[in-house]
Design a protein around this motif. Structure first.
Motif, PDB file in Angstrom:
ATOM      1  N   ARG A   1       0.571  12.694  10.514  1.00 43.45           N
ATOM      2  CA  ARG A   1       0.987  13.976  11.345  1.00 43.45           C
ATOM      3  C   ARG A   1       1.993  14.778  10.445  1.00 43.45           C
ATOM      4  O   ARG A   1       1.557  16.014  10.289  1.00 43.45           O
ATOM      5  CB  ARG A   1       1.829  13.561  12.401  1.00 43.45           C
ATOM      6  N   TYR A   2       2.622  14.105   9.725  1.00 43.05           N
ATOM      7  CA  TYR A   2       3.607  14.895   8.663  1.00 43.05           C
ATOM      8  C   TYR A   2       3.353  14.520   7.416  1.00 43.05           C
ATOM      9  O   TYR A   2       3.873  15.627   6.561  1.00 43.05           O
ATOM     10  CB  TYR A   2       5.140  14.763   9.276  1.00 43.05           C
ATOM     11  N   VAL A   3       2.824  13.573   6.806  1.00 43.64           N
ATOM     12  CA  VAL A   3       2.681  13.358   5.338  1.00 43.64           C
ATOM     13  C   VAL A   3       1.300  13.292   5.248  1.00 43.64           C
ATOM     14  O   VAL A   3       0.281  12.537   5.915  1.00 43.64           O
ATOM     15  CB  VAL A   3       3.308  12.013   5.077  1.00 43.64           C
ATOM     16  N   LYS A   4       0.823  13.945   3.888  1.00 41.86           N
ATOM     17  CA  LYS A   4      -0.656  13.894   3.675  1.00 41.86           C
ATOM     18  C   LYS A   4      -0.900  13.535   2.225  1.00 41.86           C
ATOM     19  O   LYS A   4      -2.080  13.108   1.707  1.00 41.86           O
ATOM     20  CB  LYS A   4      -0.918  15.581   3.699  1.00 41.86           C
ATOM     21  N   SER A   5       0.245  13.029   1.652  1.00 41.73           N
ATOM     22  CA  SER A   5       0.026  12.406   0.469  1.00 41.73           C
ATOM     23  C   SER A   5       0.981  10.867   0.142  1.00 41.73           C
ATOM     24  O   SER A   5       2.165  11.025   0.609  1.00 41.73           O
ATOM     25  CB  SER A   5       0.272  13.224  -0.811  1.00 41.73           C
TER      26      SER A   5
ATOM     27  N   HIS B   1      -4.322  10.397  -0.644  1.00 38.67           N
ATOM     28  CA  HIS B   1      -4.670  11.207   0.512  1.00 38.67           C
ATOM     29  C   HIS B   1      -4.325  10.043   1.803  1.00 38.67           C
ATOM     30  O   HIS B   1      -4.747   9.229   1.870  1.00 38.67           O
ATOM     31  CB  HIS B   1      -6.148  11.640   0.598  1.00 38.67           C
ATOM     32  N   LEU B   2      -3.478  10.776   2.701  1.00 41.17           N
ATOM     33  CA  LEU B   2      -3.299  10.462   4.127  1.00 41.17           C
ATOM     34  C   LEU B   2      -3.550  11.530   5.081  1.00 41.17           C
ATOM     35  O   LEU B   2      -3.697  12.610   4.703  1.00 41.17           O
ATOM     36  CB  LEU B   2      -1.596  10.062   4.046  1.00 41.17           C
TER      37      LEU B   2
ATOM     38  N   GLY C   1       0.759  -1.299  -0.113  1.00 42.95           N
ATOM     39  CA  GLY C   1      -0.026  -0.043  -0.190  1.00 42.95           C
ATOM     40  C   GLY C   1       0.766   1.248  -0.047  1.00 42.95           C
ATOM     41  O   GLY C   1       2.053   1.345  -0.236  1.00 42.95           O
ATOM     42  N   ARG C   2       0.238   2.517   0.186  1.00 37.75           N
ATOM     43  CA  ARG C   2       0.768   3.753   0.397  1.00 37.75           C
ATOM     44  C   ARG C   2       1.760   3.946  -1.037  1.00 37.75           C
ATOM     45  O   ARG C   2       1.155   4.203  -2.138  1.00 37.75           O
ATOM     46  CB  ARG C   2       1.401   3.810   1.742  1.00 37.75           C
TER      47      ARG C   2
END
Length: 378
Positions: free
Chosen positions: A43-47, A39-40, A25-26
């Motif tokens: 806390r620090y990573v949004k993609s 989309h994530l 995944g991811r």
């Protein structure tokens, strides 16, 4: 699942392929042919694409829209050469388009349209009892199970209810006999208690305790299905991600799964690097197989554990008694989200590390030949 008549006399041994965490995944999902929603809510990573970019800073450009075989890299030719009788992985991702994010900080999913990635490696069993299969809540798990079933892939350790989650995957062996794979998870690996499957609730096969009563119940489950010539594998997600130490309670549980419950192999995972190997009463215990495929390539920290190295475990088990005949290890290095054959100096590092960590358990690791393979002796 369909059963076959046993013909144990037709074969005297079986070879398995076992590995640790397969996290498709991811970031890895983003380079496959059908990347899902990136989309994530970390806390620090949004993609999820950020994990691709981080890896590219380390090893250079990574191709996009790759074919289903790309991430397996050199492991595929090794599998063809070894021709294991059963291929068992810890599939540590959900396979879903669900937007129902579990509030846990790190969430993995692969687009169901990329399911061919598992078929490319001819995976025989996906163990799902882990701390990422419910990352997108119950809808994500239900879709994961349906996607695997539709693709003809068997799974263990999770289900639509407690009975299915506890039931073994059955892999039929050519010439007779079967491999029975039971999946278990412990809370020590980060699996929340709320993820346990229930009578009418999808979830994982979570061991709430390891009491004598629980072990007796597991033993009854194994005895109810195991026939002469069958091999039983306990695939268990336990412990933390980093560190070589094997807690006393894990070792006691592993021994009990063999001595009390009747398993022939304890296939442990959760650690991001290989951990010690033990042979107990002639049977194999892998305390932690390490990562096999992940998107951690560009993440810093814990470099001393060399998490970029992956091991293919190839045990050969005697039939009908399930004792270990031989165990070879094939090392790889993950680069550009692809498994590549390890260099001689990297194989030597792995051999030295494993020798150091395994020797207190009575096992030893040495190079097998000129192709960087390792062998375990006891």
């Amino acid at each position: 699942m369909p059963q076959i008549a046993n013909n144990a006399a037709a074969r005297s041994s079986a070879k398995l392929f076992l590995c640790g965490d397969v996290m498709l995944g991811r970031g890895i999902d983003q380079i496959l042919a059908n990347p899902g929603d990136p989309h994530l809510s970390e806390r620090y990573v949004k993609s999820a694409t950020t994990y691709v970019e981080l890896a590219e800073r380390i090893d250079g450009p990574i191709p996009r829209k790759v074919d289903d075989a790309y991430v397996w890299g050199d492991a595929l030719s090794e599998l063809e050469r070894e021709a294991p009788d059963a291929r068992i992985i810890n599939l540590e991702t959900s396979i879903t388009t669900s937007l129902s994010l579990a509030p846990k900080g790190i969430n993995y999913k692969m687009n169901p349209a990329n399911i061919g990635c598992l078929a490319a490696a001819r995976v025989g069993c996906c163990v799902l009892a882990n701390n990422h299969v419910l990352d997108w809540d119950e809808p994500g798990l239900v879709e994961t199970l349906g996607t695997l079933r539709h693709a003809g892939l068997v799974y263990a350790g999770a289900g639509l209810d407690a009975d299915e989650a506890a039931a073994p995957a059955v892999i039929e062996l050519a010439g007779g006999g079967r491999v029975l794979v039971f999946g278990f998870a412990l809370e020590t690996s980060g699996v929340p208690a709320s993820w346990a499957a229930g009578a009418y609730k999808p979830g994982v096969n979570l061991l709430a305790d390891v009491s004598a009563r629980s072990l007796a119940q597991i033993a009854r489950s194994v005895q109810a299905i195991k026939q002469p010539g069958d091999l039983a594998v306990a695939s268990i997600h336990w412990g933390g991600n980093w560190g070589y130490e094997v807690p006393a309670e894990e070792r006691a549980l592993a021994h009990a799964l063999i001595d009390v419950a009747g398993f022939d192999v304890v296939h442990g995972h959760s650690s991001h690097h290989p951990k010690p190997i033990e042979i107990h009463n002639g049977r194999l215990i892998l305390y932690g197989c390490g990562d096999f495929l992940t998107d951690y390539e560009g993440i810093t920290g814990y470099e001393t554990f060399r998490g970029e190295f992956a091991l293919m475990y190839l045990p050969r088990l005697a039939i009908p008694d399930g004792t270990l005949v031989s165990l070879d290890l094939v090392p790889f290095q993950l680069a550009k989200f692809r498994l590549n054959r390890a260099r001689p100096e990297d194989a030597a590092w792995l051999a030295a590390m494993l020798e150091r960590e395994c020797s207190p358990f009575g096992t030893h690791v040495a190079p097998l030949g000129s192709d960087n393979r390792l062998t375990v002796v006891w």
